[in-house]
Write a protein that holds these residues in place. Structure first.
Motif, mmCIF file in Angstrom:
data_model
loop_
_atom_site.group_PDB
_atom_site.id
_atom_site.type_symbol
_atom_site.label_atom_id
_atom_site.label_comp_id
_atom_site.label_asym_id
_atom_site.label_seq_id
_atom_site.Cartn_x
_atom_site.Cartn_y
_atom_site.Cartn_z
ATOM 1 N N PRO A 1 0.804 -1.223 0.000
ATOM 2 C CA PRO A 1 0.000 0.000 0.000
ATOM 3 C C PRO A 1 0.831 1.264 0.000
ATOM 4 C CG PRO A 1 -0.886 -1.601 1.562
ATOM 5 C CD PRO A 1 0.414 -2.163 1.056
ATOM 6 N N SER B 1 -9.233 -3.154 -0.837
ATOM 7 C CA SER B 1 -8.255 -3.405 0.206
ATOM 8 C C SER B 1 -8.852 -3.153 1.587
ATOM 9 C CB SER B 1 -7.025 -2.517 -0.002
ATOM 10 O OG SER B 1 -6.045 -2.776 0.982
ATOM 11 N N GLU C 1 -6.357 3.239 3.345
ATOM 12 C CA GLU C 1 -5.703 1.934 3.219
ATOM 13 C C GLU C 1 -4.415 1.897 4.035
ATOM 14 O OE1 GLU C 1 -3.839 -1.057 -0.199
ATOM 15 O OE2 GLU C 1 -4.867 0.787 -0.797
ATOM 16 N N ARG D 1 -8.446 2.990 -9.619
ATOM 17 C CA ARG D 1 -7.694 3.232 -8.400
ATOM 18 C C ARG D 1 -8.596 3.282 -7.173
ATOM 19 N NH1 ARG D 1 -3.941 7.893 -10.878
ATOM 20 N NH2 ARG D 1 -5.974 8.407 -11.707
ATOM 21 N N HIS E 1 -8.409 0.646 -3.662
ATOM 22 C CA HIS E 1 -8.351 1.006 -2.247
ATOM 23 C C HIS E 1 -9.579 0.505 -1.502
ATOM 24 C CE1 HIS E 1 -4.907 3.283 -3.394
ATOM 25 N NE2 HIS E 1 -5.590 4.212 -4.030
ATOM 26 N N ALA F 1 0.579 4.131 -2.808
ATOM 27 C CA ALA F 1 0.152 5.477 -2.441
ATOM 28 C C ALA F 1 1.221 6.503 -2.753
ATOM 29 C CB ALA F 1 -0.205 5.531 -0.955
ATOM 30 N N ALA G 1 -6.766 6.066 -0.494
ATOM 31 C CA ALA G 1 -5.382 5.607 -0.425
ATOM 32 C C ALA G 1 -4.816 5.826 0.972
ATOM 33 C CB ALA G 1 -4.536 6.344 -1.464
ATOM 34 N N GLU H 1 -10.302 9.393 -4.107
ATOM 35 C CA GLU H 1 -9.273 8.388 -4.368
ATOM 36 C C GLU H 1 -8.079 8.576 -3.443
ATOM 37 O OE1 GLU H 1 -8.418 8.730 -8.508
ATOM 38 O OE2 GLU H 1 -10.177 7.574 -9.116
#
Length: 317
Positions: free
Chosen positions: A40, A249, A210, A242, A246, A44, A207, A203
């Protein structure tokens, strides 16, 4: 609970083999290889180099296309003594760059603490200018600064939220800052801000979320929030590759792993509903990382929930 002929069937005694149709074979071919793992933090970090035009058709190229604009366009400077002065944005950037990161943190903390919306906006823009170009230098963020960033994400206007999503992601790249962010309420702020967030800001916030979930405290917070699963399912249905990555996840954190005693009674959405949403998301535009995350999540849902995914697989071709 059944819902017409399209409902998933629950198995109580026997389970069909995992990924028993072509759809799941397609999802899991090659992308489950351990050599394709993309941590991650690495994903990111690359995302901070992308542009805000994330809703374009090029978003399937995960974390490779963004460039951050440093703020709104300023008024055109006027000529003075036959020379053009630098624009206000350049002057402000130069002022911020002339100070150390610790000094910028101190200035931002004072501005956040003033209670003025204009000061809060200046503070978040200052942090954006000094952190986004070099996010990995942003360790040891003071709690007061992190609280100000979270307040901008939760309560600020559109401009403040855009900048706050960039700053939160930049700060979250440093492991030392993740627990500070969770303690400041960043998990709740991200989850609740997703409903009306702009695509690019959503987004970046996902990120950051996550990354926050890599801490035990962050994972516990996201599992405990009643809106976590509904919001992840919602963004999977409307966002590009994207955003899906995330969200998948975060859902993996919610449904995977072991729960503490305090989390065991937390209600989550039925596994069959989440599985249906994941399958629909994977049928659309999705990167290799997103497909890997989705396949892992479906496997977890089937193993832990005793789901029979064969019928749903047949309906989806």
């Amino acid at each position: 609970m059944r819902s017409g002929s399209h409902s998933l069937k629950l198995k109580t005694t026997t389970r069909p083999p995992l990924f028993s149709c072509g759809f799941f074979r397609q999802c899991t071919q090659s992308v489950l290889s351990p050599t394709t793992v993309n941590p991650p933090a690495a994903a990111a970090a690359a995302e901070l180099e992308d542009s805000d035009s994330s809703s374009s058709s090029n978003t399937s190229q995960s974390f490779t296309q963004w460039r951050f604009p440093m703020g709104a366009a300023d008024d055109q400077p006027k000529e003075v003594d036959g020379r053009m002065p630098p624009p206000p944005t350049a002057r402000r950037a130069a002022e911020g760059n002339s100070r150390s990161l610790e000094e910028n943190f101190h200035v931002a903390e004072i501005q956040f603490g003033s209670g003025s919306d204009s000061d809060r906006l200046r503070a978040i823009h200052l942090l954006e200018r000094c952190l986004v170009p070099d996010p990995r230098s942003a360790a040891d963020c003071p709690a007061g600064v992190m609280a100000g960033v979270v307040s901008c994400l939760r309560e600020g206007g559109a401009a403040a939220r855009r900048s706050a999503s960039k700053v939160l992601l930049a700060l979250s790249l440093a492991e030392e800052n993740r627990r500070v962010a969770v303690e400041a309420g960043a998990v709740t702020a991200v989850v609740e801000a997703l409903a009306d967030a702009e695509t690019a800001a959503a987004e970046r916030s996902l990120a950051a979320l996550e990354l926050l979930c890599t801490t035990a405290e962050g994972a516990a917070e996201v599992r405990a929030h009643a809106l976590s699963v509904p919001m992840m399912v919602q963004v999977m249905g409307k966002m590009e590759a994207r955003g899906k990555e995330h969200a998948l996840s975060v859902l993996g954190v919610i449904y995977g792993g072991s729960r503490s005693e305090s989390e065991s009674d937390v209600a989550v959405a039925p596994a069959e509903e989440v599985a249906r949403a994941v399958m629909l998301a994977l049928q659309g535009e999705c990167s290799a990382r997103g497909r890997r995350k989705g396949a892992q999540l479906l496997k977890t849902l089937q193993e832990n929930g005793g789901l029979d995914l064969s019928e749903q697989c047949e309906m989806n071709g």
